[in-house]
Design a protein around this motif. Structure first.
Motif, mmCIF file in Angstrom:
data_model
loop_
_atom_site.group_PDB
_atom_site.id
_atom_site.type_symbol
_atom_site.label_atom_id
_atom_site.label_comp_id
_atom_site.label_asym_id
_atom_site.label_seq_id
_atom_site.Cartn_x
_atom_site.Cartn_y
_atom_site.Cartn_z
ATOM 1 N N UNK A 1 0.861 -1.181 0.000
ATOM 2 C CA UNK A 1 0.000 0.000 0.000
ATOM 3 C C UNK A 1 0.897 1.230 0.000
ATOM 4 N N UNK A 2 0.513 2.267 -0.741
ATOM 5 C CA UNK A 2 1.335 3.467 -0.810
ATOM 6 C C UNK A 2 0.490 4.705 -0.561
ATOM 7 N N UNK A 3 1.137 5.706 0.044
ATOM 8 C CA UNK A 3 0.523 7.016 0.294
ATOM 9 C C UNK A 3 -0.806 6.922 1.043
ATOM 10 N N UNK A 4 -0.778 6.201 2.154
ATOM 11 C CA UNK A 4 -1.982 6.086 2.979
ATOM 12 C C UNK A 4 -1.726 6.740 4.332
ATOM 13 N N UNK A 5 -2.791 6.972 5.080
ATOM 14 C CA UNK A 5 -2.660 7.625 6.380
ATOM 15 C C UNK A 5 -1.925 6.717 7.368
ATOM 16 N N UNK A 6 -1.419 7.317 8.421
ATOM 17 C CA UNK A 6 -0.680 6.565 9.438
ATOM 18 C C UNK A 6 -1.571 5.507 10.074
ATOM 19 N N UNK A 7 -2.825 5.863 10.354
ATOM 20 C CA UNK A 7 -3.746 4.921 10.988
ATOM 21 C C UNK A 7 -4.004 3.730 10.081
ATOM 22 N N UNK A 8 -4.248 3.988 8.802
ATOM 23 C CA UNK A 8 -4.489 2.904 7.847
ATOM 24 C C UNK A 8 -3.250 2.029 7.685
ATOM 25 N N UNK A 9 -2.078 2.658 7.659
ATOM 26 C CA UNK A 9 -0.833 1.910 7.517
ATOM 27 C C UNK A 9 -0.602 1.008 8.729
ATOM 28 N N UNK A 10 -0.834 1.534 9.923
ATOM 29 C CA UNK A 10 -0.647 0.732 11.130
ATOM 30 C C UNK A 10 -1.648 -0.423 11.186
ATOM 31 N N UNK A 11 -2.881 -0.168 10.761
ATOM 32 C CA UNK A 11 -3.906 -1.206 10.731
ATOM 33 C C UNK A 11 -3.527 -2.313 9.754
ATOM 34 N N UNK A 12 -3.088 -1.930 8.554
ATOM 35 C CA UNK A 12 -2.676 -2.907 7.546
ATOM 36 C C UNK A 12 -1.477 -3.700 8.038
ATOM 37 N N UNK A 13 -0.531 -3.027 8.650
ATOM 38 C CA UNK A 13 0.655 -3.699 9.182
ATOM 39 C C UNK A 13 0.250 -4.741 10.214
ATOM 40 N N UNK A 14 -0.651 -4.370 11.110
ATOM 41 C CA UNK A 14 -1.088 -5.290 12.152
ATOM 42 C C UNK A 14 -1.776 -6.514 11.544
ATOM 43 N N UNK A 15 -2.645 -6.297 10.562
ATOM 44 C CA UNK A 15 -3.345 -7.412 9.914
ATOM 45 C C UNK A 15 -2.360 -8.362 9.232
ATOM 46 N N UNK A 16 -1.392 -7.794 8.521
ATOM 47 C CA UNK A 16 -0.411 -8.621 7.825
ATOM 48 C C UNK A 16 0.489 -9.376 8.800
ATOM 49 N N UNK A 17 0.894 -8.718 9.879
ATOM 50 C CA UNK A 17 1.729 -9.387 10.874
ATOM 51 C C UNK A 17 0.959 -10.501 11.575
ATOM 52 N N UNK A 18 -0.319 -10.268 11.852
ATOM 53 C CA UNK A 18 -1.146 -11.301 12.471
ATOM 54 C C UNK A 18 -1.268 -12.533 11.569
ATOM 55 N N UNK A 19 -1.226 -12.296 10.256
ATOM 56 C CA UNK A 19 -1.303 -13.398 9.292
ATOM 57 C C UNK A 19 0.041 -14.105 9.112
ATOM 58 N N UNK A 20 1.128 -13.496 9.609
ATOM 59 C CA UNK A 20 2.436 -14.143 9.563
ATOM 60 C C UNK A 20 3.465 -13.466 8.695
ATOM 61 N N UNK A 21 3.198 -12.259 8.245
ATOM 62 C CA UNK A 21 4.155 -11.554 7.392
ATOM 63 C C UNK A 21 5.054 -10.645 8.224
ATOM 64 N N UNK A 22 6.216 -10.345 7.658
ATOM 65 C CA UNK A 22 7.116 -9.365 8.250
ATOM 66 C C UNK A 22 6.905 -8.086 7.449
ATOM 67 N N UNK A 23 6.502 -6.976 8.148
ATOM 68 C CA UNK A 23 6.073 -5.765 7.472
ATOM 69 C C UNK A 23 6.752 -4.553 8.094
ATOM 70 N N UNK A 24 6.991 -3.520 7.274
ATOM 71 C CA UNK A 24 7.481 -2.245 7.793
ATOM 72 C C UNK A 24 6.619 -1.127 7.217
ATOM 73 N N UNK A 25 6.557 -0.025 7.958
ATOM 74 C CA UNK A 25 5.824 1.156 7.507
ATOM 75 C C UNK A 25 6.829 2.278 7.338
ATOM 76 N N UNK A 26 6.864 2.866 6.162
ATOM 77 C CA UNK A 26 7.830 3.941 5.880
ATOM 78 C C UNK A 26 7.115 5.131 5.315
#
Length: 131
Positions: free
Chosen positions: A106-131
């Motif tokens: 995902x690109x150019x999204x709000x901080x809240x949306x980015x953190x939410x997406x990161x949490x969902x992906x990590x819960x599924x087993x992915x390694x994710x970063x937000x930049x």
């Protein structure tokens, strides 16, 4: 102007910008005041006008990218489901997005949306970063 006031003013004129900043900080601590808060109709003299360099303005970042760093082979299916849910990609494109990592999901999204997406992906087993 009193003699004491004149002496203080002359001493202040001789301070460097760093010394002046330290003095303001000490005055704020000692008297419990905030020198940045305007009082009455006063104004603050810009540092460049006072003989110093203008401070660098740091803008707060407002858009973020969610970067998929790594996905364990046994976690690909749950991560694919989350990616498809977040991005509305077709299955083929979602699969391609997890084969060449790291990849921006995902690109150019709000901080809240980015953190939410990161949490969902990590819960599924992915390694994710937000930049």
């Amino acid at each position: 102007m009193s003699k004491t006031t004149q002496e203080i003013i002359e001493k202040l004129k001789s301070l460097t910008l760093l010394e002046f900043i330290e003095l303001i900080s000490e005055i704020e601590e000692t008297f419990g005041v905030d020198a940045s808060a305007p009082v009455g109709g006063g104004f603050m003299l810009a540092p460049a006008a006072a003989g110093g360099a203008a401070p660098e303005v740091i803008e707060e970042k407002t858009t973020f990218d969610v970067i998929l760093e790594d996905v364990a082979s046994d976690k690909r299916v749950p991560v694919l489901k989350i990616i498809r849910n977040l991005t509305s990609l077709e299955l083929k494109e979602a699969k391609e997005s997890i084969t060449s990592l790291p990849k921006a999901i995902l690109q150019n999204i709000s901080k809240e949306d980015a953190e939410s997406a990161k949490q969902q992906l990590e819960d599924a087993g992915a390694k994710v970063s937000v930049k």
